[in-house]
Scaffold this motif. Structure first.
Motif, PDB file in Angstrom:
ATOM      1  N   MET A  58       5.910 -11.204  18.841  1.00  0.00           N
ATOM      2  CA  MET A  58       5.569 -11.862  20.102  1.00  0.00           C
ATOM      3  C   MET A  58       5.811 -13.366  19.977  1.00  0.00           C
ATOM      4  SD  MET A  58       1.984 -11.707  22.254  1.00  0.00           S
ATOM      5  CE  MET A  58       2.183  -9.953  22.588  1.00  0.00           C
ATOM      6  N   SER A  59       6.518 -13.929  20.942  1.00  0.00           N
ATOM      7  CA  SER A  59       6.870 -15.343  20.882  1.00  0.00           C
ATOM      8  C   SER A  59       5.651 -16.227  21.090  1.00  0.00           C
ATOM      9  CB  SER A  59       7.912 -15.672  21.954  1.00  0.00           C
ATOM     10  OG  SER A  59       9.108 -14.973  21.717  1.00  0.00           O
ATOM     11  N   MET A  60       5.726 -17.420  20.507  1.00  0.00           N
ATOM     12  CA  MET A  60       4.697 -18.427  20.690  1.00  0.00           C
ATOM     13  C   MET A  60       5.189 -19.473  21.681  1.00  0.00           C
ATOM     14  SD  MET A  60       2.268 -17.309  18.814  1.00  0.00           S
ATOM     15  CE  MET A  60       1.143 -18.712  18.832  1.00  0.00           C
ATOM     16  N   TYR A  61       4.271 -20.048  22.436  1.00  0.00           N
ATOM     17  CA  TYR A  61       4.554 -21.079  23.422  1.00  0.00           C
ATOM     18  C   TYR A  61       3.658 -22.277  23.157  1.00  0.00           C
ATOM     19  CZ  TYR A  61       6.947 -17.428  26.097  1.00  0.00           C
ATOM     20  OH  TYR A  61       7.794 -16.420  26.493  1.00  0.00           O
ATOM     21  N   LEU A  62       4.113 -23.437  23.586  1.00  0.00           N
ATOM     22  CA  LEU A  62       3.273 -24.632  23.548  1.00  0.00           C
ATOM     23  C   LEU A  62       2.688 -24.848  24.929  1.00  0.00           C
ATOM     24  CD1 LEU A  62       2.241 -27.239  22.133  1.00  0.00           C
ATOM     25  CD2 LEU A  62       4.341 -28.353  22.941  1.00  0.00           C
ATOM     26  N   MET A  63       1.363 -24.958  25.008  1.00  0.00           N
ATOM     27  CA  MET A  63       0.684 -25.323  26.239  1.00  0.00           C
ATOM     28  C   MET A  63      -0.206 -26.520  25.949  1.00  0.00           C
ATOM     29  SD  MET A  63      -0.363 -22.231  28.738  1.00  0.00           S
ATOM     30  CE  MET A  63      -0.746 -23.540  29.896  1.00  0.00           C
ATOM     31  N   ASN A  64       0.232 -27.670  26.429  1.00  0.00           N
ATOM     32  CA  ASN A  64      -0.462 -28.938  26.176  1.00  0.00           C
ATOM     33  C   ASN A  64      -0.521 -29.192  24.677  1.00  0.00           C
ATOM     34  OD1 ASN A  64      -0.814 -29.375  28.953  1.00  0.00           O
ATOM     35  ND2 ASN A  64      -2.587 -28.020  28.972  1.00  0.00           N
ATOM     36  N   ASP A  65      -1.661 -29.006  24.024  1.00  0.00           N
ATOM     37  CA  ASP A  65      -1.721 -29.242  22.584  1.00  0.00           C
ATOM     38  C   ASP A  65      -2.023 -27.965  21.809  1.00  0.00           C
ATOM     39  OD1 ASP A  65      -4.298 -28.883  23.412  1.00  0.00           O
ATOM     40  OD2 ASP A  65      -5.114 -30.680  22.458  1.00  0.00           O
ATOM     41  N   ARG A  66      -1.852 -26.800  22.456  1.00  0.00           N
ATOM     42  CA  ARG A  66      -2.161 -25.525  21.806  1.00  0.00           C
ATOM     43  C   ARG A  66      -0.915 -24.652  21.709  1.00  0.00           C
ATOM     44  NH1 ARG A  66      -5.263 -21.886  24.102  1.00  0.00           N
ATOM     45  NH2 ARG A  66      -4.729 -22.508  26.223  1.00  0.00           N
ATOM     46  N   PHE A  67      -0.862 -23.837  20.673  1.00  0.00           N
ATOM     47  CA  PHE A  67       0.190 -22.849  20.507  1.00  0.00           C
ATOM     48  C   PHE A  67      -0.401 -21.489  20.866  1.00  0.00           C
ATOM     49  CE2 PHE A  67       1.379 -26.378  17.863  1.00  0.00           C
ATOM     50  CZ  PHE A  67       2.740 -26.505  18.089  1.00  0.00           C
ATOM     51  N   VAL A  68       0.191 -20.830  21.862  1.00  0.00           N
ATOM     52  CA  VAL A  68      -0.386 -19.588  22.378  1.00  0.00           C
ATOM     53  C   VAL A  68       0.691 -18.515  22.465  1.00  0.00           C
ATOM     54  CG1 VAL A  68      -2.128 -20.837  23.713  1.00  0.00           C
ATOM     55  CG2 VAL A  68       0.060 -20.250  24.786  1.00  0.00           C
ATOM     56  N   LYS A  69       0.249 -17.259  22.547  1.00  0.00           N
ATOM     57  CA  LYS A  69       1.168 -16.142  22.737  1.00  0.00           C
ATOM     58  C   LYS A  69       1.556 -16.048  24.206  1.00  0.00           C
ATOM     59  CE  LYS A  69      -0.839 -13.608  18.857  1.00  0.00           C
ATOM     60  NZ  LYS A  69      -1.559 -12.374  18.428  1.00  0.00           N
ATOM     61  N   ASP A  70       2.651 -15.325  24.474  1.00  0.00           N
ATOM     62  CA  ASP A  70       3.163 -15.303  25.847  1.00  0.00           C
ATOM     63  C   ASP A  70       2.163 -14.748  26.854  1.00  0.00           C
ATOM     64  OD1 ASP A  70       3.321 -12.705  24.964  1.00  0.00           O
ATOM     65  OD2 ASP A  70       5.481 -12.499  25.258  1.00  0.00           O
ATOM     66  N   ASP A  71       1.298 -13.812  26.429  1.00  0.00           N
ATOM     67  CA  ASP A  71       0.328 -13.264  27.372  1.00  0.00           C
ATOM     68  C   ASP A  71      -0.868 -14.178  27.594  1.00  0.00           C
ATOM     69  OD1 ASP A  71      -0.835 -12.921  24.909  1.00  0.00           O
ATOM     70  OD2 ASP A  71      -1.216 -10.775  25.112  1.00  0.00           O
ATOM     71  N   GLU A  72      -0.864 -15.330  26.911  1.00  0.00           N
ATOM     72  CA  GLU A  72      -1.939 -16.306  27.100  1.00  0.00           C
ATOM     73  C   GLU A  72      -1.499 -17.501  27.945  1.00  0.00           C
ATOM     74  OE1 GLU A  72      -4.567 -16.663  23.268  1.00  0.00           O
ATOM     75  OE2 GLU A  72      -2.476 -16.440  22.619  1.00  0.00           O
ATOM     76  N   VAL A  73      -0.245 -17.498  28.361  1.00  0.00           N
ATOM     77  CA  VAL A  73       0.272 -18.614  29.154  1.00  0.00           C
ATOM     78  C   VAL A  73      -0.218 -18.479  30.596  1.00  0.00           C
ATOM     79  CG1 VAL A  73       2.332 -19.758  30.022  1.00  0.00           C
ATOM     80  CG2 VAL A  73       2.311 -18.824  27.701  1.00  0.00           C
ATOM     81  N   THR A  74      -0.870 -19.503  31.077  1.00  0.00           N
ATOM     82  CA  THR A  74      -1.349 -19.506  32.464  1.00  0.00           C
ATOM     83  C   THR A  74      -1.043 -20.865  33.094  1.00  0.00           C
ATOM     84  OG1 THR A  74      -3.561 -20.257  31.770  1.00  0.00           O
ATOM     85  CG2 THR A  74      -3.224 -17.879  32.022  1.00  0.00           C
ATOM     86  N   ILE A  75      -0.489 -20.824  34.296  1.00  0.00           N
ATOM     87  CA  ILE A  75      -0.185 -22.035  35.049  1.00  0.00           C
ATOM     88  C   ILE A  75      -0.894 -21.955  36.396  1.00  0.00           C
ATOM     89  CG2 ILE A  75       1.624 -23.464  36.076  1.00  0.00           C
ATOM     90  CD1 ILE A  75       1.756 -23.420  33.054  1.00  0.00           C
ATOM     91  N   SER A  76      -1.598 -23.007  36.747  1.00  0.00           N
ATOM     92  CA  SER A  76      -2.340 -23.019  38.009  1.00  0.00           C
ATOM     93  C   SER A  76      -1.387 -22.972  39.201  1.00  0.00           C
ATOM     94  CB  SER A  76      -3.205 -24.275  38.096  1.00  0.00           C
ATOM     95  OG  SER A  76      -3.753 -24.426  39.394  1.00  0.00           O
ATOM     96  N   ILE A  77      -1.806 -22.263  40.260  1.00  0.00           N
ATOM     97  CA  ILE A  77      -1.020 -22.248  41.483  1.00  0.00           C
ATOM     98  C   ILE A  77      -0.982 -23.628  42.124  1.00  0.00           C
ATOM     99  CG2 ILE A  77      -2.911 -21.659  43.072  1.00  0.00           C
ATOM    100  CD1 ILE A  77      -0.925 -19.737  44.451  1.00  0.00           C
ATOM    101  N   GLU A  78      -1.903 -24.516  41.731  1.00  0.00           N
ATOM    102  CA  GLU A  78      -1.936 -25.872  42.268  1.00  0.00           C
ATOM    103  C   GLU A  78      -1.169 -26.865  41.397  1.00  0.00           C
ATOM    104  OE1 GLU A  78      -6.148 -26.688  43.029  1.00  0.00           O
ATOM    105  OE2 GLU A  78      -5.706 -26.363  45.167  1.00  0.00           O
ATOM    106  N   ASP A  79      -0.436 -26.361  40.414  1.00  0.00           N
ATOM    107  CA  ASP A  79       0.359 -27.261  39.577  1.00  0.00           C
ATOM    108  C   ASP A  79       1.405 -27.974  40.438  1.00  0.00           C
ATOM    109  OD1 ASP A  79       2.748 -27.952  37.729  1.00  0.00           O
ATOM    110  OD2 ASP A  79       1.120 -27.514  36.329  1.00  0.00           O
ATOM    111  N   ARG A  80       1.509 -29.284  40.293  1.00  0.00           N
ATOM    112  CA  ARG A  80       2.416 -30.062  41.139  1.00  0.00           C
ATOM    113  C   ARG A  80       3.894 -29.786  40.831  1.00  0.00           C
ATOM    114  NH1 ARG A  80       0.333 -34.313  44.169  1.00  0.00           N
ATOM    115  NH2 ARG A  80       2.258 -35.520  43.867  1.00  0.00           N
ATOM    116  N   GLY A  81       4.163 -29.229  39.682  1.00  0.00           N
ATOM    117  CA  GLY A  81       5.520 -28.783  39.413  1.00  0.00           C
ATOM    118  C   GLY A  81       5.904 -27.632  40.319  1.00  0.00           C
ATOM    119  N   TYR A  82       4.936 -26.759  40.598  1.00  0.00           N
ATOM    120  CA  TYR A  82       5.157 -25.609  41.485  1.00  0.00           C
ATOM    121  C   TYR A  82       5.290 -26.067  42.937  1.00  0.00           C
ATOM    122  CZ  TYR A  82       3.964 -21.259  43.967  1.00  0.00           C
ATOM    123  OH  TYR A  82       3.963 -20.175  44.812  1.00  0.00           O
ATOM    124  N   TYR A  83       4.445 -26.987  43.360  1.00  0.00           N
ATOM    125  CA  TYR A  83       4.480 -27.462  44.747  1.00  0.00           C
ATOM    126  C   TYR A  83       5.661 -28.381  45.045  1.00  0.00           C
ATOM    127  CZ  TYR A  83      -0.305 -25.939  45.950  1.00  0.00           C
ATOM    128  OH  TYR A  83      -1.418 -25.218  46.247  1.00  0.00           O
TER     129      TYR A  83
END
Length: 283
Positions: free
Chosen positions: A1-26
């Motif tokens: 299972m691949s690892m991802y960087l989220m801010n300052d943490r290294f997480v697995k792909d099923d732990e990646v969460t992005i808010s629907i209010e993220d300004r990148g999305y809007y």
């Protein structure tokens, strides 16, 4: 299972969460970089991350940690995912906040995400590219590597539907760059390319090419090219992080030279190849 960087943490792909209010999305309110990996080593990582922070500064976004820490985190991501040949993608958005156009107030932290992609082993060399010219309808700050890529996507699709590899963008008949690349023509042994300005992104591979030209004594003219002159070039090539230097065989159905890589292009390809990092030894 691949690892991802989220801010300052290294997480697995099923732990990646992005808010629907993220300004990148809007709003596409963010910046990004793609760094090529050769033999397990990132190529020109300092230059890419330096540009990431420059782009963030230009849109008045302060990232939560410095360039050296960012490079170290990405290097760890490449190693943890066992990437030998591939790339690492990193982006930063202004953060998650209620949808209003102006910047959010204090307390909103930028969101940094990164992932890696491995390329197939023993992949065949890319065939010379075919280009399709397209109007450059992008905004006037192309020097910022932002997430606002809809115009680039539309141009790339137009090229794809014409059976071409890439779009050759032009503003009122003046060639700027590609939808995801920089462009270079060769005429009578002289390389021609658009000067660095707000109309193009000063590609990291482009910078390496310019360094190679200086070391080789290769003449370069950084000045706008007319689209009508491009068809008469002896050679043509494009550059990008993922492709390095890619020769161009035809533009708008018109053959460039004899349709094969020319001597200037081949010389530069060899010089570029010599600058790639040595593979990281594995135990």
């Amino acid at each position: 299972m691949s690892m991802y960087l989220m801010n300052d943490r290294f997480v697995k792909d099923d732990e990646v969460t992005i808010s629907i209010e993220d300004r990148g999305y809007y709003f596409g309110d963010g910046v990004y970089e793609v760094i090529r990996v050769y033999g397990g080593a990132m190529f020109t990582a300092e230059e890419h991350i330096g540009r990431l922070y420059e782009s963030a500064e230009k849109i008045r976004m302060e990232l939560p940690y410095g360039e050296e820490e960012m490079i170290a985190k990405l290097a760890r991501l490449v190693a943890d995912n066992g990437v030998k040949e591939g790339h690492v993608y990193v982006q930063a958005t202004r953060g998650a906040a209620p949808r209003v156009h102006q910047f959010p107030g204090e307390g909103i932290t930028p969101v940094i995400t990164a992932y890696t992609k491995s390329y197939p082993d023993h992949a065949p060399a890319a065939e010379p590219a075919k280009l399709k010219s397209a109007a450059d309808i992008r905004w006037l700050r192309c020097d910022i590597k932002s997430l606002n890529l809809l115009a680039n996507v539309m141009a790339k699709q137009e090229a794809f539907e014409a059976g071409c590899t890439e779009a050759l963008l032009h503003r009122d008949g003046t060639v700027t760059e590609g939808s995801s690349s920089n462009m270079f023509g060769v005429k009578d042994g002289v390389i021609h390319t658009h000067p660095v300005s707000n109309f193009i992104l000063n590609g990291i591979t482009r910078r390496v090419i310019m360094q190679c030209c200086e070391e080789l004594g290769q003449p370069v003219k950084e000045e706008p090219m007319a689209l009508e002159d491009v068809y008469e070039m002896d050679e043509f090539f494009l550059s990008s992080t993922t492709n390095g230097i890619l020769p161009v065989s035809e533009i708008d159905g018109r053959k460039i030279g004899d349709g094969h890589p020319g001597p200037v292009t081949e010389r530069l390809m060899a010089a570029f190849e010599s600058k790639l990092p040595e593979p990281i030894a594995t135990r």
